[in-house]
Design a protein around this motif. Structure first.
Motif, PDB file in Angstrom:
ATOM      1  N   SER A 107       0.812  -1.221   0.000  1.00 46.83           N
ATOM      2  CA  SER A 107       0.000   0.000   0.000  1.00 46.83           C
ATOM      3  C   SER A 107       0.844   1.268   0.000  1.00 46.83           C
ATOM      4  O   SER A 107       0.318   2.363  -0.205  1.00 46.83           O
ATOM      5  CB  SER A 107      -0.930   0.003   1.216  1.00 46.83           C
ATOM      6  N   GLY A 108       2.149   1.145   0.235  1.00 45.81           N
ATOM      7  CA  GLY A 108       3.025   2.324   0.236  1.00 45.81           C
ATOM      8  C   GLY A 108       3.625   2.637  -1.124  1.00 45.81           C
ATOM      9  O   GLY A 108       4.508   3.499  -1.224  1.00 45.81           O
ATOM     10  N   ASN A 109       3.166   1.955  -2.170  1.00 44.47           N
ATOM     11  CA  ASN A 109       3.719   2.168  -3.518  1.00 44.47           C
ATOM     12  C   ASN A 109       3.650   3.622  -3.967  1.00 44.47           C
ATOM     13  O   ASN A 109       4.617   4.169  -4.508  1.00 44.47           O
ATOM     14  CB  ASN A 109       2.976   1.289  -4.533  1.00 44.47           C
ATOM     15  N   MET A 110       2.495   4.225  -3.779  1.00 49.72           N
ATOM     16  CA  MET A 110       2.293   5.579  -4.285  1.00 49.72           C
ATOM     17  C   MET A 110       3.244   6.563  -3.607  1.00 49.72           C
ATOM     18  O   MET A 110       3.902   7.380  -4.270  1.00 49.72           O
ATOM     19  CB  MET A 110       0.845   6.005  -4.071  1.00 49.72           C
TER      20      MET A 110
ATOM     21  N   SER B 194      -6.885   1.704  -8.844  1.00 43.08           N
ATOM     22  CA  SER B 194      -7.487   0.530  -8.209  1.00 43.08           C
ATOM     23  C   SER B 194      -8.989   0.471  -8.498  1.00 43.08           C
ATOM     24  O   SER B 194      -9.527  -0.604  -8.805  1.00 43.08           O
ATOM     25  CB  SER B 194      -7.245   0.579  -6.700  1.00 43.08           C
ATOM     26  N   ARG B 195      -9.659   1.610  -8.455  1.00 41.51           N
ATOM     27  CA  ARG B 195     -11.094   1.637  -8.750  1.00 41.51           C
ATOM     28  C   ARG B 195     -11.362   1.321 -10.221  1.00 41.51           C
ATOM     29  O   ARG B 195     -12.335   0.648 -10.561  1.00 41.51           O
ATOM     30  CB  ARG B 195     -11.674   2.999  -8.392  1.00 41.51           C
ATOM     31  N   LEU B 196     -10.476   1.806 -11.119  1.00 43.03           N
ATOM     32  CA  LEU B 196     -10.684   1.587 -12.540  1.00 43.03           C
ATOM     33  C   LEU B 196     -10.483   0.126 -12.938  1.00 43.03           C
ATOM     34  O   LEU B 196     -11.242  -0.430 -13.750  1.00 43.03           O
ATOM     35  CB  LEU B 196      -9.731   2.473 -13.353  1.00 43.03           C
TER      36      LEU B 196
ATOM     37  N   LEU C 107      -2.592  -5.804  -7.642  1.00 43.68           N
ATOM     38  CA  LEU C 107      -2.186  -4.554  -8.280  1.00 43.68           C
ATOM     39  C   LEU C 107      -0.951  -3.974  -7.601  1.00 43.68           C
ATOM     40  O   LEU C 107      -0.040  -3.465  -8.266  1.00 43.68           O
ATOM     41  CB  LEU C 107      -3.338  -3.544  -8.237  1.00 43.68           C
ATOM     42  N   PHE C 108      -0.902  -4.071  -6.271  1.00 43.03           N
ATOM     43  CA  PHE C 108       0.269  -3.589  -5.535  1.00 43.03           C
ATOM     44  C   PHE C 108       1.524  -4.354  -5.929  1.00 43.03           C
ATOM     45  O   PHE C 108       2.614  -3.783  -5.995  1.00 43.03           O
ATOM     46  CB  PHE C 108       0.059  -3.735  -4.021  1.00 43.03           C
TER      47      PHE C 108
END
Length: 313
Positions: A45-48, A138-140, A153-154
């Motif tokens: 979750s820290g990718n961004m 993620s939503r797309l 995805l992560f």
């Protein structure tokens, strides 16, 4: 020897362009090293945060370094907060001139940061890592597919099998990054060309006089450093000799604090009087005592080299 002399002459004539080119190449090389050796996407979750940190934080550091190594920064700041300077300067004029100089400083300091961002976007590693942690992406891609899709995805930047499963989306991230990078490069080149054309069109002097002016500024700075070293050496020799020999010092003329302050002002062009530097203006106006010395002209971007040449260190 002739070839060496020609090469040196070429470097001197184009030292500004060569300087920017060298900075850009070093920045691009540094980005490649960081991307290959240092950068390791955490794939969680820290990718961004991690991806954008590598994309933007080094660029911000390079921006600060750009300000620090520009001699005009210190010419503007040195002594600007002293009580004497605050009493003598008009707030409106000083603020306007500082803003003009700040724009020039920022434009030059942005060369390395924008190079870093552009090269990083073309490489796509930082952007891909950051985008894989984006809630929008993620939503797309995942929609209502559950948390497993988000976790996959992560892990895409670290797992080739997963990247093959979502190849279309993964390739689109690379394409997005590279398109943004090329758009940024094209925008930088366009703005650089436009600003150069505007500054040259607004030049108060002709092409050859501007060329002569740059030669004069360079030679004046060289001679100033030579004379300053000679003067400082003689003063140091006199003081140390008097100390060790216990004798009274002989008279020694040296510029006063007021003289140093006058030649340290930022240069402003005045079409009524032709001065090529603050030293030239100081000498031509009775050591700065004439009312003409206090007359301020127009600060022009095309003449920014005057203060830069004089600032030295």
């Amino acid at each position: 020897m002739d070839r060496l002399r020609k090469a040196l002459d070429f470097c001197i004539r184009h030292q500004t362009i060569l300087g920017y080119s060298t900075v850009s190449l070093l920045t691009a090389a540094s980005e490649q090293i960081f991307s290959a050796v240092v950068f390791k996407c955490p794939c969680n979750s820290g990718n961004m945060l991690y991806g954008f940190s590598f994309l933007l934080v080094p660029a911000f550091i390079l921006l600060l370094l750009g300000y620090m190594v520009n001699a005009r920064t210190w010419r503007l700041l040195t002594g600007s907060c002293s009580p004497e300077k605050r009493l003598q300067c008009s707030p409106g004029g000083t603020c306007t001139r500082c803003c003009q100089v700040l724009v020039l400083l920022t434009a030059k300091a942005l060369v390395a940061p924008l190079t870093w961002i552009a090269v990083a976007l073309l490489g796509a590693n930082f952007y891909e890592c950051a985008a894989s942690g984006s809630s929008l992406l993620s939503r797309l891609l995942c929609g209502n597919k559950g948390p497993e899709c988000k976790n996959n995805l992560f892990r895409i930047p670290c797992d080739e099998k997963l990247s093959a499963q979502i190849s279309d989306a993964w390739l689109s991230l690379q394409a997005q990054s590279q398109l943004i990078g090329w758009f940024l490069i094209a925008s930088i080149m366009t703005m650089a060309l436009i600003s150069t054309c505007v500054s040259r069109c607004c030049s108060p002097v002709s092409y050859l006089q501007l060329k002569f002016w740059k030669i004069y500024s360079k030679k004046e700075q060289e001679l100033f450093e030579i004379k300053a070293k000679e003067h400082a050496t003689k003063l140091a020799e006199r003081n140390t000799s008097c100390f060790f020999e216990a004798t009274d010092p002989a008279p020694f003329l040296t510029p006063s604090n007021e003289d140093w302050r006058k030649i340290s002002f930022l240069y402003t062009f005045n079409s009524q009087e032709q001065y090529y530097s603050m030293i030239h203006k100081y000498v031509s106006t009775n050591r700065g005592n004439s009312t003409k010395f206090k007359e301020e002209g127009q600060e022009l971007t095309v003449l920014a080299f005057v203060d830069e040449a004089q600032a030295g260190d």
